[in-house]
Design a protein around this motif. Structure first.
Motif, short mmCIF file in Angstrom:
data_model
loop_
_atom_site.label_atom_id
_atom_site.label_comp_id
_atom_site.label_asym_id
_atom_site.label_seq_id
_atom_site.Cartn_x
_atom_site.Cartn_y
_atom_site.Cartn_z
N MET A 1 0.51 -1.79 -0.39
CA MET A 1 0.24 0.15 0.02
C MET A 1 0.42 1.09 -0.25
O MET A 1 0.40 2.35 -0.70
N THR A 2 2.04 1.00 1.01
CA THR A 2 3.17 2.49 1.12
C THR A 2 3.35 2.86 -0.60
O THR A 2 4.17 1.35 -1.46
N ASP A 3 4.01 4.18 -1.25
CA ASP A 3 3.88 4.01 -2.42
C ASP A 3 5.78 4.68 -2.08
O ASP A 3 6.13 4.90 -0.81
N PRO A 4 6.67 4.09 -2.89
CA PRO A 4 7.79 3.96 -2.55
C PRO A 4 8.32 5.16 -2.17
O PRO A 4 9.59 5.53 -1.56
N ASP A 5 7.80 6.68 -2.71
CA ASP A 5 8.17 7.55 -2.40
C ASP A 5 7.49 8.46 -0.83
O ASP A 5 7.44 9.44 -0.68
N ASP A 6 7.29 6.91 -0.06
CA ASP A 6 6.04 7.96 1.02
C ASP A 6 7.09 8.75 1.60
O ASP A 6 7.78 8.65 2.49
N THR A 7 6.44 10.03 2.62
CA THR A 7 7.04 10.77 3.49
C THR A 7 7.26 9.88 4.66
O THR A 7 8.85 10.18 4.54
N PHE A 8 7.06 8.98 5.08
CA PHE A 8 7.03 8.48 6.24
C PHE A 8 7.62 7.12 6.19
O PHE A 8 8.17 6.67 6.84
N GLY A 9 7.65 6.67 4.51
CA GLY A 9 8.72 5.41 4.47
C GLY A 9 8.76 4.54 5.37
O GLY A 9 7.67 4.09 5.27
N GLU A 11 8.56 3.98 8.63
CA GLU A 11 7.53 3.90 9.79
C GLU A 11 5.61 3.52 9.43
O GLU A 11 5.01 3.03 9.66
N ALA A 12 5.46 3.78 8.16
CA ALA A 12 4.45 3.49 7.37
C ALA A 12 3.90 1.96 7.18
O ALA A 12 3.70 1.20 7.48
N VAL A 18 2.28 -4.66 10.30
CA VAL A 18 1.52 -4.88 11.16
C VAL A 18 -0.22 -5.23 11.45
O VAL A 18 -0.83 -6.13 11.98
N LEU A 19 -0.69 -3.74 10.65
CA LEU A 19 -2.37 -4.03 9.82
C LEU A 19 -2.47 -5.11 9.34
O LEU A 19 -3.50 -5.43 9.23
N HIS A 20 -1.90 -6.08 8.98
CA HIS A 20 -1.52 -7.02 7.76
C HIS A 20 -2.51 -5.72 6.46
O HIS A 20 -3.49 -6.19 5.92
N LEU A 21 -2.14 -4.98 6.14
CA LEU A 21 -2.64 -4.06 5.52
C LEU A 21 -1.22 -3.98 3.34
O LEU A 21 -1.77 -3.35 2.47
N LEU A 22 -0.27 -4.89 3.75
CA LEU A 22 0.38 -5.21 2.90
C LEU A 22 -0.25 -5.98 1.86
O LEU A 22 -0.16 -7.43 2.09
N ALA A 24 0.68 -9.74 -0.55
CA ALA A 24 1.26 -10.36 -0.27
C ALA A 24 3.07 -10.21 -0.69
O ALA A 24 3.97 -10.53 -0.56
N ASP A 25 3.08 -9.62 -1.90
CA ASP A 25 4.38 -9.32 -2.66
C ASP A 25 5.33 -8.40 -1.63
O ASP A 25 6.68 -8.47 -1.29
N GLU A 26 4.36 -7.63 -1.12
CA GLU A 26 4.49 -6.56 -0.01
C GLU A 26 5.22 -7.28 0.92
O GLU A 26 6.43 -6.37 1.56
N ARG A 27 3.96 -7.86 1.43
CA ARG A 27 4.83 -9.09 2.87
C ARG A 27 6.16 -9.06 2.99
O ARG A 27 6.13 -9.06 3.52
N ARG A 28 6.02 -10.37 2.10
CA ARG A 28 7.47 -10.94 1.49
C ARG A 28 8.49 -9.57 1.34
O ARG A 28 10.02 -10.40 2.18
N SER A 29 8.60 -8.93 0.55
CA SER A 29 9.26 -7.98 0.43
C SER A 29 9.57 -7.39 1.80
O SER A 29 11.09 -7.60 2.41
#
Length: 229
Positions: A1-9, A11-12, A18-22, A24-29
């Motif tokens: 969900m988080t953009d690579p250029d997300d300000t909060f990097g 932290e987000a 933790v909230l299981h919002l990623l 499958a690919d993002e979670r594995r990475s």
């Protein structure tokens, strides 16, 4: 969900993990990074602790009948007349709804969504001969300092490092190494952030990677205090 250029990097990313919002690919990475990044693991543990506290104050709230119907239609077989359900399900669904809302509120507060993300005060760090000029702006809502170079670059084979001398402190604390070719965004640790407004910032030239001793080892080129914008 988080953009690579997300300000909060990270932290987000840690919060979303933790909230299981990623996905499958993002979670594995992310989990691949966790195995080798101690700082990232610390962020995840912090978020787990923060979110665990939400359940302690969640009251038992029975959801409306329409919520029960929608949930059962989505996750269970067709309902039959006289079907029996586990006791306590209304309180469980209500608690989950409240916990979800609380998690959104917590994410908003920690990540700064909806808050004023404009700098509130700034400092100009200038060497005596004006060969080095840097402008540091502070965003209190996110505990960030943005340092923009105006003039000058580090000597060959050296880097600029930013320091904070909090009011009443006996030693400086490193805030990080500055980029040599553009603005640097620094997230100030929560425990020292309150001292930024009334403290003194300084810039020194150091070996690549920053001071190896935790205190300035090279020339202190400029110091300044912050002023309200």
């Amino acid at each position: 969900m988080t953009d690579p250029d997300d300000t909060f990097g990270d932290e987000a990313l840690a919060a979303e993990y933790v909230l299981h919002l990623l996905d499958a690919d993002e979670r594995r990475s992310f989990e691949a990074r966790l195995s080798r990044d101690q700082d990232l693991r610390a962020l995840v543990h912090r978020w787990e602790a923060l979110l665990a506290q939400l359940g302690e104050d969640v009251p038992d709230i029975a959801p409306p009948q329409r919520v029960k119907t929608a949930v059962l239609d989505a996750v269970g077989p067709p309902r039959k007349t006289g079907r029996r359900f586990l006791p306590g399900w209304p309180a469980l669904l209500g608690g989950l709804a409240v916990a979800g809302l609380a998690a959104i509120v917590l994410l908003t507060n920690v990540l700064g969504v909806g808050r004023d993300l404009e700098p509130a005060f700034r400092a100009e760090l200038s060497s005596e001969d004006q060969s080095v000029v840097l402008v540091a702006s502070v965003i209190p809502a996110t505990h960030e300092i943005i340092v923009e170079p105006v003039a000058g670059t580090p000597p060959a084979g050296r880097v600029f490092e930013l320091w904070l001398i909090a009011e009443g402190a006996t030693a400086p604390v490193s805030l990080g190494v500055l980029e040599s070719d553009g603005p640097t965004r620094i997230r100030v640790p929560d425990e020292i952030a309150p001292g930024v407004r009334t403290g003194t910032v300084a810039v020194s030239d150091e070996p690549p990677g920053g001071s190896p001793t935790g205190v300035p080892t090279g020339s202190v080129l400029a110091t300044a205090t912050f002023e309200d914008l």
